[in-house]
Enzyme design. Structure first.
Site, PDB file in Angstrom:
ATOM      1  N   LYS A  69      68.952  88.846  47.552  1.00  0.00           N
ATOM      2  CA  LYS A  69      67.716  88.637  48.299  1.00  0.00           C
ATOM      3  C   LYS A  69      68.114  87.986  49.622  1.00  0.00           C
ATOM      4  CE  LYS A  69      63.201  87.614  48.961  1.00  0.00           C
ATOM      5  NZ  LYS A  69      62.513  86.703  48.028  1.00  0.00           N
TER       6      LYS A  69
ATOM      7  N   SER B 166      67.049  87.696  54.146  1.00  0.00           N
ATOM      8  CA  SER B 166      66.002  87.819  55.155  1.00  0.00           C
ATOM      9  C   SER B 166      66.002  89.234  55.719  1.00  0.00           C
ATOM     10  CB  SER B 166      66.246  86.840  56.304  1.00  0.00           C
ATOM     11  OG  SER B 166      66.182  85.511  55.889  1.00  0.00           O
TER      12      SER B 166
ATOM     13  N   THR C 158      63.819  85.755  59.020  1.00  0.00           N
ATOM     14  CA  THR C 158      62.649  86.381  59.610  1.00  0.00           C
ATOM     15  C   THR C 158      61.780  85.334  60.281  1.00  0.00           C
ATOM     16  OG1 THR C 158      62.683  88.032  57.847  1.00  0.00           O
ATOM     17  CG2 THR C 158      60.667  87.877  59.143  1.00  0.00           C
ATOM     18  N   ALA C 159      61.691  84.155  59.685  1.00  0.00           N
ATOM     19  CA  ALA C 159      60.911  83.082  60.289  1.00  0.00           C
ATOM     20  C   ALA C 159      61.400  82.812  61.712  1.00  0.00           C
ATOM     21  CB  ALA C 159      61.018  81.820  59.437  1.00  0.00           C
TER      22      ALA C 159
ATOM     23  N   HIS D 240      57.903  79.108  52.800  1.00  0.00           N
ATOM     24  CA  HIS D 240      57.707  78.884  51.368  1.00  0.00           C
ATOM     25  C   HIS D 240      56.533  77.943  51.090  1.00  0.00           C
ATOM     26  CE1 HIS D 240      61.212  81.253  50.973  1.00  0.00           C
ATOM     27  NE2 HIS D 240      62.111  80.300  51.049  1.00  0.00           N
TER      28      HIS D 240
END
Length: 295
Positions: free
Chosen positions: A62, A64, A118-119, A162
């Site tokens: 997992k 980004s 991505t943030a 999150h």
């Protein structure tokens, strides 16, 4: 050195200890759904898994969506298991009551969870228009250290992800801007956050089987939500169970079971906009393709 599974029936896998990931992968990791391989799980925050993928370590991770341009030569994007959605974007937090004027960030020090996240891409795309004076220093901190750093005055602002969406008030912090709202207003698309990738060398048939196993794990989690409860809370870093439930409800949705046209369009838009801004290398459309899903 490339790290792979220690045996032919196991798959070296990494995902975060966050509730959405443990909820999604619980059934597969515990043999409750059929799958071609058994995941051998390493828990790690997204900045660590991004680095593992960039170094070509492990078989399934997992990561980004922002890290895809650096890993797509070796890894294929799977069409399920990841995190996209609406109303779930990162927040920019400050220690002072937000004036509503993002220009206040000009020249300020901002903590972010990863420069491959991505943030971070959403933040830089937003700041290019919203902070005409330009940002100051950007520092990378583990996401659980960002809110304390803002509270304690070690940085001027923090970009959080999150469960921080539900807990930042406990630190006396204030939301200056919602990157998800800005993204959705600009594109009309969901927010692409976390991707599931697997080695291309596994072959198209095995990749399809892995996607099917992950999708079955998602469906099992929805059908039997209490089955994963102990697994989720054991890895949730002392998170309040109610916050864990909010986290799952926000980040596990229809896009987790199947990216679909809107999901792929969101990923494409993020990477194209970031490439145009010089934040990531350009990605060819075919690099995102998955057998039987898109061409």
């Amino acid at each position: 050195m490339t790290a792979t599974s220690s045996s032919s029936d196991r798959l070296a896998t990494a995902y975060s200890p966050c509730p959405n990931d443990t909820f999604v992968f619980h059934a597969w990791a515990h043999g409750l759904v059929p799958g071609p391989l058994t995941p051998e799980v390493t828990f790690a925050d997204i900045d660590v898994t991004n680095g593992l993928a960039e170094r070509g370590e492990l078989d399934l991770l997992k990561i980004s969506y922002a890290a895809l341009p650096w890993v797509l030569d070796e890894y294929a994007l799977l069409p399920c298991g990841g995190a996209l959605g609406r109303g779930c974007g990162p927040l920019v937090l400050t220690g002072l009551a937000a004036s509503g004027d993002p220009a206040a960030l000009a020249g300020k020090t901002v903590a972010v969870p990863s420069e491959r996240s991505t943030a971070y891409l959403l933040f830089r795309l937003w700041a290019a228009d919203a902070v005409p004076g330009g940002l100051g220093e950007v520092v990378v901190l583990p996401f659980h250290e960002i809110m304390p750093a803002v509270r304690d005055g070690k940085v001027d602002a923090g970009l959080v992800i999150h469960e921080a969406r539900f807990t930042y008030q406990q630190y006396g912090l204030h939301s200056l801007a919602d990157m998800g709202e800005a993204w959705e207003a600009a594109t009309g698309l969901p927010i692409p956050l976390g991707a599931i990738v697997a080695r291309r060398s596994l072959g198209a048939e095995r990749l399809g089987e892995l996607a099917a196993a992950i999708r079955a794990s998602v469906e099992y989690a929805w059908a039997q939500p209490q089955a994963s409860r102990d697994y989720v809370l054991a890895h949730a870093q002392e998170m309040d169970p109610a916050v864990a439930d909010q986290h799952i409800a926000l980040y596990v949705n229809d896009f987790t079971a199947e990216l679909g046209p809107d999901g792929y369009a969101a990923v494409r838009a993020l990477l194209d906009r970031a490439a145009a801004a010089g934040l990531v290398p350009p990605v060819a459309a075919e690099a995102l393709a998955f057998p039987g899903v898109i061409g």
